[in-house]
Design a protein around this motif. Structure first.
Motif, short mmCIF file in Angstrom:
data_model
loop_
_atom_site.label_atom_id
_atom_site.label_comp_id
_atom_site.label_asym_id
_atom_site.label_seq_id
_atom_site.Cartn_x
_atom_site.Cartn_y
_atom_site.Cartn_z
N VAL A 43 0.86 -1.19 0.00
CA VAL A 43 0.00 0.00 0.00
C VAL A 43 0.89 1.24 0.00
N ILE A 44 0.79 2.03 -1.07
CA ILE A 44 1.63 3.21 -1.26
C ILE A 44 0.77 4.46 -1.08
N ASP A 45 1.33 5.49 -0.43
CA ASP A 45 0.60 6.75 -0.26
C ASP A 45 0.80 7.65 -1.47
N GLY A 46 0.31 8.88 -1.40
CA GLY A 46 0.35 9.81 -2.52
C GLY A 46 1.74 10.26 -2.93
N VAL A 47 2.73 10.13 -2.04
CA VAL A 47 4.09 10.57 -2.37
C VAL A 47 5.03 9.40 -2.64
N GLY A 48 4.48 8.19 -2.75
CA GLY A 48 5.28 7.04 -3.14
C GLY A 48 5.91 6.26 -1.99
N ARG A 49 5.53 6.58 -0.75
CA ARG A 49 6.04 5.83 0.40
C ARG A 49 5.00 4.82 0.86
#
Length: 128
Positions: A43-49
């Motif tokens: 699961v990746i957030d909006g900034v790629g982390r």
């Protein structure tokens, strides 16, 4: 058991985890969670982390073995913040591949004739 840093890099792994994934323990320490999970499981957030709030929810995830084959694991993880604010993640993974194989077999038997292997009347009606 896996211990991961905030970026998902494996910091520690026990021998049971190495056995489940068919890796040597020292090789697991060179991998990240993204390397161990099948596509679509991280699961990746909006900034790629990694979005740890969602990733740490108990679930069953598909893990990739050394040979690329699939193993289902029941994932349970906890994030721990150090006094400096760094995040460490402790995860327990239980191999539940046999449960998934049995469920597929039961689904097949419920929709197919045991003698011929063809779909049964109930499955034909469902499809119609």
């Amino acid at each position: 058991m896996l211990k991961l840093d905030a970026e998902g890099k494996v910091i520690e792994a026990n021998q049971a985890m190495a056995d489940i994934l068919d890796h040597r323990r020292d090789m697991l320490l060179q991998l990240s969670l993204g390397d161990l999970l099948m596509d679509g499981e991280l699961v990746i957030d909006g900034v790629g982390r990694i979005d740890w709030d969602r990733q740490l929810r108990p679930s069953e995830l598909r893990f990739r073995r050394r040979d690329g084959s699939l193993v289902w694991g029941r994932w349970s993880g906890t994030g721990v913040r150090s006094t400096g604010g760094g995040l460490s993640v402790f995860a327990i993974i239980e191999d539940v591949s046999q449960n998934h194989a049995l469920a597929r077999e039961i689904e097949h038997h419920a929709s197919h004739d045991p003698l011929t292997g063809l779909i049964n009347r109930r499955e034909i009606e469902r499809l119609l």
